[in-house]
Design a protein around this motif. Structure first.
Motif, PDB file in Angstrom:
ATOM      1  N   LYS A 114       6.062-124.805-138.339  1.00 52.44           N
ATOM      2  CA  LYS A 114       6.928-125.495-137.497  1.00 52.44           C
ATOM      3  C   LYS A 114       7.622-126.558-138.336  1.00 52.44           C
ATOM      4  O   LYS A 114       8.983-126.476-138.237  1.00 52.44           O
ATOM      5  CB  LYS A 114       6.220-126.280-136.575  1.00 52.44           C
ATOM      6  N   THR A 115       7.075-127.428-138.912  1.00 46.07           N
ATOM      7  CA  THR A 115       7.598-128.190-139.848  1.00 46.07           C
ATOM      8  C   THR A 115       8.454-127.832-140.678  1.00 46.07           C
ATOM      9  O   THR A 115       9.654-128.544-141.103  1.00 46.07           O
ATOM     10  CB  THR A 115       6.606-129.569-140.490  1.00 46.07           C
ATOM     11  N   THR A 116       8.114-126.755-141.570  1.00 44.68           N
ATOM     12  CA  THR A 116       8.928-126.228-142.496  1.00 44.68           C
ATOM     13  C   THR A 116      10.170-125.828-142.114  1.00 44.68           C
ATOM     14  O   THR A 116      11.412-125.980-142.587  1.00 44.68           O
ATOM     15  CB  THR A 116       8.082-125.209-143.270  1.00 44.68           C
ATOM     16  N   MET A 127      13.010-133.733-134.340  1.00 42.41           N
ATOM     17  CA  MET A 127      11.901-134.586-133.905  1.00 42.41           C
ATOM     18  C   MET A 127      10.537-133.753-134.395  1.00 42.41           C
ATOM     19  O   MET A 127      10.130-132.575-133.977  1.00 42.41           O
ATOM     20  CB  MET A 127      11.739-134.948-132.681  1.00 42.41           C
ATOM     21  N   ASP A 128       9.859-134.108-135.369  1.00 41.48           N
ATOM     22  CA  ASP A 128       8.594-133.539-135.800  1.00 41.48           C
ATOM     23  C   ASP A 128       7.213-134.546-135.124  1.00 41.48           C
ATOM     24  O   ASP A 128       6.834-135.400-135.640  1.00 41.48           O
ATOM     25  CB  ASP A 128       8.284-133.638-137.270  1.00 41.48           C
ATOM     26  N   GLU A 129       6.526-133.970-134.060  1.00 40.81           N
ATOM     27  CA  GLU A 129       5.586-134.295-133.436  1.00 40.81           C
ATOM     28  C   GLU A 129       5.851-135.920-132.993  1.00 40.81           C
ATOM     29  O   GLU A 129       4.930-136.789-133.636  1.00 40.81           O
ATOM     30  CB  GLU A 129       4.229-134.124-133.976  1.00 40.81           C
ATOM     31  N   PRO A 130       6.730-136.174-132.503  1.00 38.53           N
ATOM     32  CA  PRO A 130       7.202-137.627-132.342  1.00 38.53           C
ATOM     33  C   PRO A 130       6.039-138.310-131.602  1.00 38.53           C
ATOM     34  O   PRO A 130       5.864-139.648-131.856  1.00 38.53           O
ATOM     35  CB  PRO A 130       8.507-137.591-131.693  1.00 38.53           C
TER      36      PRO A 130
END
Ligand SMILES: Nc1ncnc2c1ncn2[C@@H]1O[C@H](COP(=O)(O)OP(=O)(O)OP(=O)(O)O)[C@@H](O)[C@H]1O
Ligand SMILES: [Mg+2]
Lengths: 320, 523
Positions: A40-42, A158-161
């Motif tokens: 996901k982050t990638t 947004m990454d796991e905000p």
């Protein structure tokens, strides 16, 4: 608006992202959902070129992002990190002013905009001159959001905000998040591994596994028409709650009784989901709530009537 | 007894001007080199963060530089940069590099990855990230490196006095060779205080909150430059002669004091260690030096001794001095040591010194050759009847003598020998003797009279009429004060002498010290 086209990222032999494609429409809120390590982050970081893809291309507004200067590209994309990434040596005000300064805004404009955002995010103006470490986790996360929003970029990543927040704070922020007019205008891609959060905040969800997208669609599509057992299993936990969140009042509109009592009950838009509607009974003393659709049609319903409509809807889905 | 025991405080008051000058020089030396080290080290640290493939090499080289003994590093500098502040500053700078480079590197690498990522994601350029995020956040670590470098520099700067760069080392090393504890303390205490104070100040800087960081970052370079200005580089005055005197010579009656009072000699003087003095004269960094009349380098570097026409350098004997209880413990020691007495005259000693100092033959070989030639050498008996401990000061002549004595003891007695050569100066050597660390070492009557007994000028005048009266006085005094015996003189006479390059002396027509004074006065 954003088009990700057969994008892959390999780290040595690891296929972190493997041929992923999806599109996000204007002002849509897309959730990348999946277990830890699924890529996901990638995927997210390739959109603002924090990571360069191994294969494939990405377009924003029809323009290939690889053809733009990365700094310029990034200034037009808001980015919120899991543990906020605030600059510890800057005050709150200075943190928020980073992008405006890069864009060479004049001081007054920055100050005005900062004050506006602080108010919208329910942050006291006295925080402006203190340092991030003097704030709570939830407050820091809001500052991180303000920093990403300050230049009003059309796209927000947004990454796991809300990943680092406790449950109570998180649901409070979720509510604010949905209510924030700033965000309604934005195209948002949000990463999470929390299914409830995905259902609550997402217009559409891409469910990922091992670098690939398993299924993408609205929460209801994933819930009621899973493509395989992986999707079904992924959503089986607290399923009822997910169903409440996946179904909007507007989906039930036809199944709700016509009677119109015009009672002095609280009113809600038909766009909210069933979960929110049911929750509202907890906080209101009234037996009924008013639901308005297209501003002119109003129905007054009780808790039982909503639940009846819900079961009818589910039956109907199952037979489709 | 000592004429009058001066207290440290009296010494400091009396020498206040000099102390202040040395302290300022010391601060200046420390901070000029620190300043340059920051200017070099900070960019290097940043470079190796960006190009990690160089990190190993750069840190490796800086690390190796740090392990070179400071005296050796100063020695390496002389052929390249001569003497004076330049080589001292470069040497200090090299020592300061490692902590600064290393801390810049680890400081920047240690910045929270999430914060760096946020900076990139917001669209900052590489340089903006460096100056707005990485450097400010790495600042406490970088300051810690600067702090370490400062403390190292304050310490190493004391050695700068050995190559004529001034600083508090002048008192420290002068005190060691003159057996003057007050002088040592007058140099050592301020330099320790400087280290503590700068450490404290920088630790405060290191802890300032981010709020004040900005101001500090601007104030720091300004402060650094101001501190640098303390060091007014002692420039070599053009067209005039420059003298280089050892710290010991500076403080002795038969040294600089006598030159001033008896000859009225006024010459631009810098303080330098005798290890580098001859070479510096040879390389024309110095014109007049205070050498020893038997030094081998006199011959090696083609120097000439100026005639002491007013007799301020009284002739002295060299002889072993032994603790009485050692003589009692080893009854055969005295006759053995006396085997050498009268055997080495001035010219013989000069040749022996020439062989070690210039031809770089080992003192051991030179000693053996001499003993064999004089039919004194005998093979080792390999006995084990107690250990005789020999000391020597840190120059060639003493090494040769120590080796001769060692061979004689092994060949003529059943004792074993341990040698403690290279005991810094007179004070260290003599303290080792009185504290029962060694049993004997070769000493000179003049040094005994002036540096150890610290005789008053009046006494000096009375007893230095000839060699023997000096010897007798010193022998009596040592016996009664320290229970130390002067054995028979070895024969040669090692006294101070002023020297110049032969060529220059001839050109200027200088043969005597009075000639030198006339020449200087003409200018
Ligand atoms: N810089 C990198 N070098 C090597 N492998 C990497 C790198 N970044 C990520 N990976 C690998 O790629 C895969 C996907 O990582 P990614 O961070 O995208 O997962 P994620 O879905 O965000 O997980 P999480 O929910 O734990 O944050 C993982 O197997 C990870 O180990
Ligand atoms: Mg992740």
């Amino acid at each position: 608006m954003i088009k990700v086209d057969k994008v892959s990222k390999y780290f040595g032999g690891v296929k972190a992202v493997d041929g992923v494609s999806f599109e996000v429409g204007e002002q849509e809120n897309l959730i990348l959902l999946g277990t830890s390590g699924c890529g996901k982050t990638t995927t997210l970081k390739m959109i603002n070129r924090l990571i360069e893809p191994t294969k494939g291309s990405i377009y924003i507004h029809g323009k290939n992002i690889m053809e733009q200067q990365p700094e310029i590209l990034r200034r037009g994309i808001g980015y919120v990190l899991q543990n906020n990434g605030l600059f510890p040596h800057y005050t709150v005000a200075q943190n928020i002013a980073v992008v405006p300064n890069l864009l060479k805004w004049d001081k007054q404009k920055t100050e005005k905009r900062t004050a506006e955002l602080m108010e919208k995010l329910h942050l006291d103006a006295s925080y402006l001159n203190i340092y991030p470490n003097e704030l709570s986790g939830g407050q820091q996360q809001r500052i991180g959001l303000a920093r990403a929003l300050v230049s009003d970029p059309p796209v927000l990543l947004m990454d796991e905000p809300f990943g680092a927040l406790d449950n109570v704070t998180r649901s409070k922020i979720h509510a604010e998040f949905k209510a924030l007019d700033e965000l309604k205008r934005k195209t948002i891609i949000m990463v999470t591994h929390d299914v409830q959060e995905a259902f609550e905040l997402g217009d559409r969800i891409c469910l990922m596994d091992k670098g690939k997208i398993v299924q993408s669609g609205t929460p209801a599509q994933l819930l009621f028409n899973p493509v395989n057992d992986f999707v079904k299993d992924f959503l089986k936990h607290q399923r009822l709650q997910l169903e409440f969140k996946a179904i909007k009042l507007i989906d039930l509109w036809e199944l709700l009784p016509e009677l119109n009592k015009e009672a002095k009950a609280s009113s809600f838009e038909a766009g909210i989901n069933l979960w929110e509607a049911l929750e509202s009974f907890k906080f209101n003393n009234g037996e009924t709530i008013n639901i308005s659709k297209d501003q002119n049609q109003i129905k007054t319903v009780s808790f039982e009537q909503l639940m009846t409509a819900f079961y009818q809807y589910k039956n109907h889905q199952a037979h489709e | 007894m000592n004429e009058q025991q001066q207290t440290l405080w009296q010494f400091i008051q009396q020498q206040a001007g000099k102390l202040q000058e040395q302290t300022l020089q010391h601060i200046g030396l420390t901070f000029i080199s620190l300043c340059i080290a920051v200017l070099v080290g900070l960019p290097l640290g940043i470079l190796i963060v960006r190009k990690k493939q160089f990190a190993g090499v750069v840190l490796g080289i800086a690390g190796v530089l740090q392990t070179i003994p400071s005296i050796a590093l100063l020695g390496f500098m002389i052929p390249l940069l001569g003497i004076g502040p330049k080589p001292a500053i470069v040497a200090l700078l090299l020592y300061a590099l490692l902590p600064i480079i290393r801390n810049t590197y680890t400081g920047i690498l240690g910045v929270d990855a999430a914060v760096k990522e946020a900076a990139v994601a917001m669209g900052m350029s590489k340089w903006q990230i460096l100056f707005k995020v990485e450097l400010p956040l790495a600042m406490p670590v970088i300051f810690a490196g600067i702090r370490t470098a400062t403390v190292i520099n304050v310490g190493v700067a004391t050695l700068a006095s050995l190559i004529a760069a001034g600083g508090l080392g002048e008192f420290i090393f002068g005190g060691i060779s003159l057996n003057n504890t007050n002088m040592i303390l007058a140099g050592a205490i301020p330099s320790a205080l400087l280290a503590v104070i700068f450490d404290l100040l920088l630790s405060m800087v290191q802890k300032v909150s981010f709020k004040k960081l900005k101001r500090v970052v601007y104030a720091f370079p300004v402060l650094l430059i101001v501190l640098c200005l303390f060091y007014i580089i002692p420039a070599k005055s053009e067209g005039r002669l420059t003298a280089g005197f050892t710290p010991e010579f500076m403080g002795r009656q038969d040294g600089d004091l006598g030159l001033r009072s008896k000859y009225g000699l006024k010459i631009h003087t810098i303080v330098i260690s005798d290890a580098v003095m001859y070479k510096a004269a040879f390389e024309k960094h110095l014109d007049v030096i205070s050498g020893y009349s038997t030094d081998g380098r006199l011959k090696a570097y083609d120097l000439v001794v100026l005639d002491d026409d007013k007799h301020i350098f009284p002739p002295y004997y060299a002889a072993p001095i032994v603790r009485d209880d050692a003589l009692k413990k080893f009854p055969d020691l005295e006759p053995t040591l006396n085997l050498l007495s009268g055997k080495i005259n001035d010219s013989v000693m000069t040749v022996l010194n020439y062989r070690t100092d210039y031809l770089h033959q080992s003192p051991e070989r030179v000693a053996k050759d001499f003993l064999v030639a004089n039919k004194l050498w005998r093979p080792e008996r390999g006995g084990n009847d107690g250990i005789v401990r020999i000391g020597s000061k840190i120059f060639g002549e003493q090494y040769i003598l120590a080796n001769m004595y060692s061979m004689l003891i092994k060949g003529y007695t059943d004792h074993e020998v341990s040698t403690k050569t290279g005991l810094g100066g007179t004070k260290i050597c003599f303290d080792a003797l009185t504290n029962n660390q060694i049993d004997f070492y070769p000493e000179y009557t003049g040094t005994g009279l002036l540096a150890i007994l610290q005789a008053s000028p009046k006494t000096v005048n009375e007893v230095t009429v000839n060699r023997d009266s000096t010897y007798n006085y010193v022998q009596r005094q040592f016996e009664s004060r320290y229970q130390i015996k002067w054995l028979k003189p070895i024969g040669f006479n090692n006294a101070y002498a002023l020297m110049m390059r032969q060529q220059q002396a001839r050109k200027l027509g200088i043969k005597t010290i009075s000639n030198l004074k006339q020449f200087l006065d003409k200018k």
